[in-house]
Design a protein around this motif. Structure first.
Motif, mmCIF file in Angstrom:
data_model
loop_
_atom_site.group_PDB
_atom_site.id
_atom_site.type_symbol
_atom_site.label_atom_id
_atom_site.label_comp_id
_atom_site.label_asym_id
_atom_site.label_seq_id
_atom_site.Cartn_x
_atom_site.Cartn_y
_atom_site.Cartn_z
ATOM 1 N N ALA A 110 0.764 -1.616 -0.468
ATOM 2 C CA ALA A 110 -0.308 -0.013 0.006
ATOM 3 C C ALA A 110 1.344 1.116 0.416
ATOM 4 C CB ALA A 110 -1.067 -0.635 1.286
ATOM 5 N N VAL A 111 0.607 2.366 -0.907
ATOM 6 C CA VAL A 111 1.022 3.277 -0.574
ATOM 7 C C VAL A 111 -0.135 4.668 -0.145
ATOM 8 C CG1 VAL A 111 2.140 5.065 -2.108
ATOM 9 C CG2 VAL A 111 2.544 2.982 -1.842
ATOM 10 N N SER A 112 0.286 5.321 0.199
ATOM 11 C CA SER A 112 -0.689 6.284 0.965
ATOM 12 C C SER A 112 0.076 8.183 0.752
ATOM 13 C CB SER A 112 -1.365 6.527 1.792
ATOM 14 O OG SER A 112 -0.122 5.895 3.339
ATOM 15 N N LEU A 113 -1.100 8.875 1.147
ATOM 16 C CA LEU A 113 -0.533 10.539 1.407
ATOM 17 C C LEU A 113 -1.301 11.078 2.182
ATOM 18 C CD1 LEU A 113 1.804 13.067 0.526
ATOM 19 C CD2 LEU A 113 -0.275 13.602 -1.228
ATOM 20 N N GLY A 114 -0.881 11.691 3.725
ATOM 21 C CA GLY A 114 -1.950 11.992 3.966
ATOM 22 C C GLY A 114 -0.947 13.883 4.642
ATOM 23 N N PHE A 115 -2.060 14.267 5.627
ATOM 24 C CA PHE A 115 -1.525 15.153 6.426
ATOM 25 C C PHE A 115 -1.788 14.752 8.250
ATOM 26 C CE2 PHE A 115 -3.530 16.802 2.536
ATOM 27 C CZ PHE A 115 -1.741 17.198 1.891
#
Length: 208
Positions: free
Chosen positions: A199-204
């Motif tokens: 899995a690859v994720s981008l967030g804050f």
């Protein structure tokens, strides 16, 4: 008695330093421009809450969208402990797509969910220079954890391994890019095997 010639000679020695006579000192002021640096310090709060989205490759079931939430306690500047909840929905297997046979799973069984805890270590703390005048605190960490995966009507033990790059926009707000491998045993396709789900994720994340 000193003659006028001797007086002129002694005066010239004081000016030009002839015969090892002392030279009149002159004050020199260096023309050095000093830069003023304002260093932003991170908040002292130890908790952070992160929300992120991305994609996960569920083995044998294709790629799916991924949503994650994570609550983290920063034990020290280097070590942190987090609790994570991740959700996705599996697609069709290659067999289902090619054969046109009845689906192997119902819609509810295709719901994929992970919940667990992880221990992380800040491997490479540093700074990122986005412009000539601004530098942002950053860090590359690695982590491992364990938890539970609910998928295809089963609840199984799962492990997770991964890394995360964190960039602090302000002293309380950061953006995070995370790569994770969720590992668990599955018997969905009539044989037991170890399933790797990348899995690859981008967030804050917000610190409080």
């Amino acid at each position: 008695m000193e003659t006028w010639f001797q007086r002129i000679f002694l005066a010239s020695c004081m000016v030009v330093g002839v015969n090892n006579a002392p030279v009149q000192a002159q004050e020199v002021t260096p023309d050095i421009k000093q830069n003023v640096i304002n260093e932003n310090k991170l908040d002292s709060e130890n908790w952070s809450l992160a929300l992120s989205g991305g994609a996960i490759s569920i083995e044998d079931f294709g790629n799916s969208g991924l949503l994650k939430a994570q609550l983290t306690y920063h034990i020290t500047e280097d070590w942190y402990l987090g609790a994570e909840l991740a959700m996705a929905k599996a697609g069709l297997t290659s067999f289902e797509q090619l054969s046109g046979a009845a689906p192997l799973l119902t819609d509810s069984q295709r719901e994929w969910q992970f919940y667990g805890a992880q221990l992380g270590y800040m491997l490479l703390p540093g700074q990122a220079y986005l412009t000539e005048n601004y530098a942002y605190n950053s860090g590359l960490s690695v982590f491992m954890g364990a938890g539970n995966v609910s998928f295809a009507g089963d609840d199984v033990f799962a492990m997770q391994l991964g890394s995360q790059y964190r960039l602090f926009i302000t002293d309380w707000f950061a953006t995070e890019l995370t790569v994770t491998d969720y590992i668990f045993e599955t018997t969905i396709l009539a044989q037991t095997k170890t399933s790797h789900n990348l899995a690859v994720s981008l967030g804050f994340s917000v610190y409080f």
